[in-house]
Write a protein that holds these residues in place. Sequence first.
Motif, PDB file in Angstrom:
ATOM      1  N   SER A  53       1.332  -1.383   0.128  1.00 34.18           N
ATOM      2  CA  SER A  53       0.017  -0.256   0.034  1.00 34.18           C
ATOM      3  C   SER A  53       1.047   1.260  -0.106  1.00 34.18           C
ATOM      4  O   SER A  53       0.442   1.876  -0.704  1.00 34.18           O
ATOM      5  N   MET A  54       1.712   1.438   0.829  1.00 31.76           N
ATOM      6  CA  MET A  54       2.533   2.393   1.204  1.00 31.76           C
ATOM      7  C   MET A  54       3.578   2.649  -0.520  1.00 31.76           C
ATOM      8  O   MET A  54       3.499   3.694  -0.976  1.00 31.76           O
ATOM      9  N   VAL A  55       4.013   1.578  -1.523  1.00 29.51           N
ATOM     10  CA  VAL A  55       4.529   1.420  -2.453  1.00 29.51           C
ATOM     11  C   VAL A  55       3.842   2.397  -2.967  1.00 29.51           C
ATOM     12  O   VAL A  55       4.047   3.369  -4.301  1.00 29.51           O
ATOM     13  N   LYS A  56       2.181   1.962  -3.280  1.00 29.23           N
ATOM     14  CA  LYS A  56       1.052   2.119  -3.682  1.00 29.23           C
ATOM     15  C   LYS A  56       1.048   3.517  -4.104  1.00 29.23           C
ATOM     16  O   LYS A  56       1.219   4.727  -4.813  1.00 29.23           O
ATOM     17  N   VAL A  57       0.997   4.411  -2.975  1.00 24.68           N
ATOM     18  CA  VAL A  57       0.830   5.490  -2.639  1.00 24.68           C
ATOM     19  C   VAL A  57       1.940   6.544  -3.522  1.00 24.68           C
ATOM     20  O   VAL A  57       1.577   7.234  -4.075  1.00 24.68           O
ATOM     21  N   GLY A  58       3.167   5.923  -2.869  1.00 23.44           N
ATOM     22  CA  GLY A  58       4.536   6.340  -3.832  1.00 23.44           C
ATOM     23  C   GLY A  58       4.689   6.783  -4.961  1.00 23.44           C
ATOM     24  O   GLY A  58       4.448   7.319  -5.390  1.00 23.44           O
ATOM     25  N   VAL A  59       3.659   6.028  -6.041  1.00 24.20           N
ATOM     26  CA  VAL A  59       3.737   5.940  -7.209  1.00 24.20           C
ATOM     27  C   VAL A  59       2.799   6.736  -7.553  1.00 24.20           C
ATOM     28  O   VAL A  59       2.829   7.273  -8.595  1.00 24.20           O
ATOM     29  N   ALA A  60       1.482   6.513  -7.107  1.00 21.39           N
ATOM     30  CA  ALA A  60       0.583   7.311  -7.440  1.00 21.39           C
ATOM     31  C   ALA A  60       1.251   9.396  -7.062  1.00 21.39           C
ATOM     32  O   ALA A  60       0.277   9.524  -8.276  1.00 21.39           O
ATOM     33  N   CYS A  61       2.022   8.953  -6.257  1.00 26.90           N
ATOM     34  CA  CYS A  61       1.681  10.557  -5.620  1.00 26.90           C
ATOM     35  C   CYS A  61       3.140  11.002  -7.232  1.00 26.90           C
ATOM     36  O   CYS A  61       3.627  12.286  -7.041  1.00 26.90           O
ATOM     37  N   SER A  62       3.589  10.026  -7.500  1.00 26.68           N
ATOM     38  CA  SER A  62       5.518  10.560  -8.317  1.00 26.68           C
ATOM     39  C   SER A  62       4.728   9.700  -9.812  1.00 26.68           C
ATOM     40  O   SER A  62       5.660  10.116 -10.931  1.00 26.68           O
ATOM     41  N   MET A  63       3.665   9.897 -10.174  1.00 27.79           N
ATOM     42  CA  MET A  63       3.570   9.602 -11.815  1.00 27.79           C
ATOM     43  C   MET A  63       3.980  11.298 -12.542  1.00 27.79           C
ATOM     44  O   MET A  63       3.736  12.062 -11.875  1.00 27.79           O
ATOM     45  N   GLU A  64       4.108  10.881 -14.017  1.00 35.96           N
ATOM     46  CA  GLU A  64       5.001  12.153 -14.281  1.00 35.96           C
ATOM     47  C   GLU A  64       4.527  12.981 -14.543  1.00 35.96           C
ATOM     48  O   GLU A  64       4.316  14.495 -14.800  1.00 35.96           O
ATOM     49  N   LEU A  65       2.654  12.848 -14.695  1.00 34.68           N
ATOM     50  CA  LEU A  65       2.205  13.731 -15.101  1.00 34.68           C
ATOM     51  C   LEU A  65       1.179  14.038 -13.903  1.00 34.68           C
ATOM     52  O   LEU A  65       0.446  13.903 -13.520  1.00 34.68           O
ATOM     53  N   PRO A  66       1.654  15.495 -14.384  1.00 41.07           N
ATOM     54  CA  PRO A  66       0.690  16.033 -12.671  1.00 41.07           C
ATOM     55  C   PRO A  66      -0.862  15.541 -12.620  1.00 41.07           C
ATOM     56  O   PRO A  66      -1.086  15.707 -11.463  1.00 41.07           O
ATOM     57  N   GLN A  67      -2.012  15.948 -13.702  1.00 37.55           N
ATOM     58  CA  GLN A  67      -3.131  15.499 -12.991  1.00 37.55           C
ATOM     59  C   GLN A  67      -3.480  14.294 -13.244  1.00 37.55           C
ATOM     60  O   GLN A  67      -4.390  13.691 -12.889  1.00 37.55           O
ATOM     61  N   GLU A  68      -2.136  13.145 -12.800  1.00 34.22           N
ATOM     62  CA  GLU A  68      -2.724  11.793 -13.185  1.00 34.22           C
ATOM     63  C   GLU A  68      -1.636  11.492 -11.585  1.00 34.22           C
ATOM     64  O   GLU A  68      -1.965  10.922 -11.146  1.00 34.22           O
ATOM     65  N   ARG A  69      -1.497  12.605 -10.674  1.00 33.07           N
ATOM     66  CA  ARG A  69      -0.860  12.061  -9.442  1.00 33.07           C
ATOM     67  C   ARG A  69      -1.547  12.333  -8.343  1.00 33.07           C
ATOM     68  O   ARG A  69      -3.177  13.057  -9.160  1.00 33.07           O
ATOM     69  N   TRP A  70      -1.888  12.152  -7.456  1.00 35.53           N
ATOM     70  CA  TRP A  70      -2.576  12.259  -5.820  1.00 35.53           C
ATOM     71  C   TRP A  70      -3.135  13.106  -5.879  1.00 35.53           C
ATOM     72  O   TRP A  70      -2.055  13.951  -5.689  1.00 35.53           O
ATOM     73  N   ASP A  71      -4.148  13.790  -5.500  1.00 32.33           N
ATOM     74  CA  ASP A  71      -3.853  14.696  -4.237  1.00 32.33           C
ATOM     75  C   ASP A  71      -3.439  14.044  -2.995  1.00 32.33           C
ATOM     76  O   ASP A  71      -3.614  13.229  -2.490  1.00 32.33           O
ATOM     77  N   ILE A  72      -2.792  14.840  -2.246  1.00 38.07           N
ATOM     78  CA  ILE A  72      -2.309  14.617  -0.529  1.00 38.07           C
ATOM     79  C   ILE A  72      -3.582  14.361  -0.351  1.00 38.07           C
ATOM     80  O   ILE A  72      -2.597  13.540   0.921  1.00 38.07           O
ATOM     81  N   SER A  73      -4.692  14.963   0.124  1.00 40.18           N
ATOM     82  CA  SER A  73      -5.693  14.289   1.236  1.00 40.18           C
ATOM     83  C   SER A  73      -6.141  12.806   0.518  1.00 40.18           C
ATOM     84  O   SER A  73      -6.051  12.043   1.788  1.00 40.18           O
ATOM     85  N   LYS A  74      -5.648  12.695  -0.524  1.00 45.27           N
ATOM     86  CA  LYS A  74      -6.116  10.937  -0.613  1.00 45.27           C
ATOM     87  C   LYS A  74      -5.165  10.115  -0.333  1.00 45.27           C
ATOM     88  O   LYS A  74      -5.179   9.013   0.469  1.00 45.27           O
ATOM     89  N   ALA A  75      -4.066  10.450  -0.798  1.00 40.01           N
ATOM     90  CA  ALA A  75      -2.266   9.921   0.163  1.00 40.01           C
ATOM     91  C   ALA A  75      -2.266   9.606   1.678  1.00 40.01           C
ATOM     92  O   ALA A  75      -1.553   8.569   1.436  1.00 40.01           O
ATOM     93  N   ILE A  76      -2.813  11.042   2.177  1.00 40.51           N
ATOM     94  CA  ILE A  76      -2.686  11.201   3.718  1.00 40.51           C
ATOM     95  C   ILE A  76      -3.504   9.988   4.246  1.00 40.51           C
ATOM     96  O   ILE A  76      -3.857   9.466   4.727  1.00 40.51           O
ATOM     97  N   SER A  77      -5.097   9.968   3.911  1.00 42.47           N
ATOM     98  CA  SER A  77      -6.085   8.812   4.094  1.00 42.47           C
ATOM     99  C   SER A  77      -5.590   7.452   3.493  1.00 42.47           C
ATOM    100  O   SER A  77      -5.462   6.862   4.947  1.00 42.47           O
ATOM    101  N   GLU A  78      -4.977   6.858   2.373  1.00 41.50           N
ATOM    102  CA  GLU A  78      -3.820   5.535   2.231  1.00 41.50           C
ATOM    103  C   GLU A  78      -3.295   5.706   3.537  1.00 41.50           C
ATOM    104  O   GLU A  78      -3.405   4.690   3.891  1.00 41.50           O
ATOM    105  N   LEU A  79      -2.521   6.298   3.517  1.00 39.36           N
ATOM    106  CA  LEU A  79      -1.255   6.583   4.684  1.00 39.36           C
ATOM    107  C   LEU A  79      -2.367   5.917   6.281  1.00 39.36           C
ATOM    108  O   LEU A  79      -1.153   5.039   6.893  1.00 39.36           O
ATOM    109  N   HIS A  80      -3.300   6.950   6.043  1.00 40.01           N
ATOM    110  CA  HIS A  80      -3.741   6.452   7.913  1.00 40.01           C
ATOM    111  C   HIS A  80      -4.642   5.504   7.828  1.00 40.01           C
ATOM    112  O   HIS A  80      -4.369   4.792   9.115  1.00 40.01           O
TER     113      HIS A  80
END
Length: 161
Positions: A123-150
């Motif tokens: 799950s943590m790797v998925k969050v890291g990958v989703a946040c570091s997508m090449e195109l900005p519009q494909e990246r998660w919002d930080i609120s979604k990343a934080i929810s997943e990490l919680h």
Amino acid sequence: MIAHVGDFGLAKFLLRPTNSKESSSIGIRGTIGYTPPEYGLGSEVSTKGDVYSYGILLLEMITGKRPTNSVFEGGLNLHNYASMALPDGVMEIVDPKLLNNVDEVLGNHNGRLANKIKECLISMVKVGVACSMELPQERWDISKAISELHLVRDIILGARI
């Protein structure tokens, strides 16, 4: 084990005042490997760029590899390295230092707990990958990343074990 992202060097702007009482960034300095790709193309600084940097930091913490590691050549980067490992190869890219105490768990044949640890790392790797997508519009919002990490934190702390 709580990371606080304070400065990747992107706060160091060369500012030029304009007549409209605004500032524009005319030169951005960033830390190599953490600066999002769009900044190299002249895009404006944005929260999506911060999310990219956060994703790279998270992947670095999990893998123990810096984005500037010599293994990342010929189009391979930390994002691709982690992405290719999802989901079945994640345990092979995890920094062995993170797994020091896991050996004790596995030695006790507690398969359920070992599976929860693996699930958290995936799950943590998925969050890291989703946040570091090449195109900005494909990246998660930080609120979604934080929810997943919680959710990951809750699993680790035993709230869902």
